[in-house]
Design an enzyme around this catalytic site. Structure first.
Site, mmCIF file in Angstrom:
data_model
loop_
_atom_site.group_PDB
_atom_site.id
_atom_site.type_symbol
_atom_site.label_atom_id
_atom_site.label_comp_id
_atom_site.label_asym_id
_atom_site.label_seq_id
_atom_site.Cartn_x
_atom_site.Cartn_y
_atom_site.Cartn_z
ATOM 1 N N SER A 146 18.486 -12.705 -7.916
ATOM 2 C CA SER A 146 17.502 -12.415 -8.958
ATOM 3 C C SER A 146 16.159 -12.177 -8.282
ATOM 4 C CB SER A 146 17.399 -13.605 -9.924
ATOM 5 O OG SER A 146 16.239 -13.525 -10.730
ATOM 6 N N TYR A 159 16.644 -22.517 -12.567
ATOM 7 C CA TYR A 159 17.144 -21.180 -12.258
ATOM 8 C C TYR A 159 16.504 -20.658 -10.971
ATOM 9 C CZ TYR A 159 18.245 -16.206 -13.065
ATOM 10 O OH TYR A 159 18.703 -14.912 -12.946
#
Length: 255
Positions: A146, A159
């Protein structure tokens, strides 16, 4: 001469591929000639997606598997079932989830749930599949990272930690396995328009922030990720390992 991007004769397992980015990755791999195993924790959802793809790409090109990527026993059983049909030449660790809550408030249970789903699962599935790849002396693993592999935003601490860790895991896998013929890389998507992010797309303030922060000036589409995965899975990237490729419209290249 055949294209170095041609994946004909290779078999790919894509975790979390019954919808969203994982599904788009599966479609790209199928388009490049690979056979693809659609995976989900929900076996029925994975089977339904596989059936839909089979109608387009052919019944022999698509199969499905359902197992929990966060549970070692389930992973061992699930991967064994996949490999009983044929070897896995390409693994895409895509399964993941998000949890939005300030770190001062997030529970340990939610923190650990995100870390286990977004990071530990790649370790569990990765090493299980890698055993077969190492034995054959060839294989490609792509971990879906990501922009939070490099950046951070408020309320997504778990995350962010998991995706930073996934880059480290990619390098650790490279250090241990690339000498045995297994290449390991990552793809780091920017902000991608999916059913899970549609609420953010529909939020005028957040949408304006994404468009202003992304030099290309748009949200990414799931299909934008597939090309990078095909490249890293193919002979076109045969001397590339240990890298994370950012597919983010330029977001991490500018301030």
């Amino acid at each position: 001469m055949s294209s170095p991007f041609d994946l004909t004769g290779r078999r790919a397992l894509v975790t979390g591929s019954s919808r969203g980015i994982g599904l788009a990755i599966a479609r790209s791999l199928l388009g490049a000639g690979a056979q693809v195993v659609i995976h989900g924790r929900n076996a029925e959802a994975a089977e339904t997606t596989a059936a839909a793809l089979a109608s387009e790409f052919g019944a022999g090109a698509v199969s499905s598997a359902g197992f929990d990527v966060t549970d070692e026993a389930s992973v061992l059983e699930g991967v064994a079932g996949v490999e009983a049909v044929g070897p896995v030449d390409i693994l895409v660790n895509n399964a993941g989830l998000q949890h939005r809550e300030p770190m001062l408030e997030v529970s340990v249970q939610d923190w650990e749930r995100v870390i286990r789903t977004d990071l530990t699962s790649a370790f569990l599935v990765g090493r299980t599949v890698a055993r077969g790849m190492i034995g054959r002396g060839a294989g490609a693993i792509v971990n879906i990272c990501s922009v939070q592999t490099d950046l951070a935003r408020p309320t997504i601490g778990a995350y962010t930690a998991a995706k930073h860790g996934l880059r480290g895991l990619t390098r650790a896998m490279t250090a241990e396995w690339s000498g045995s013929g297994v290449r390991v890389n990552g793809v780091a998507p920017g902000y991608i328009r999916t059913e899970l992010t549609q609420a953010l797309v529909d939020d005028p303030a957040f949408n304006a922030w994404v468009l202003g922060r992304t030099p290309i000036g748009r949200w990414g589409e799931p299909e934008d990720i597939g090309g990078a995965v095909v490249w890293l899975s193919s002979d076109a990237s045969r001397f590339v390992t240990g890298q994370v490729v950012f597919v983010d419209g330029g977001m991490t290249a500018v301030v």
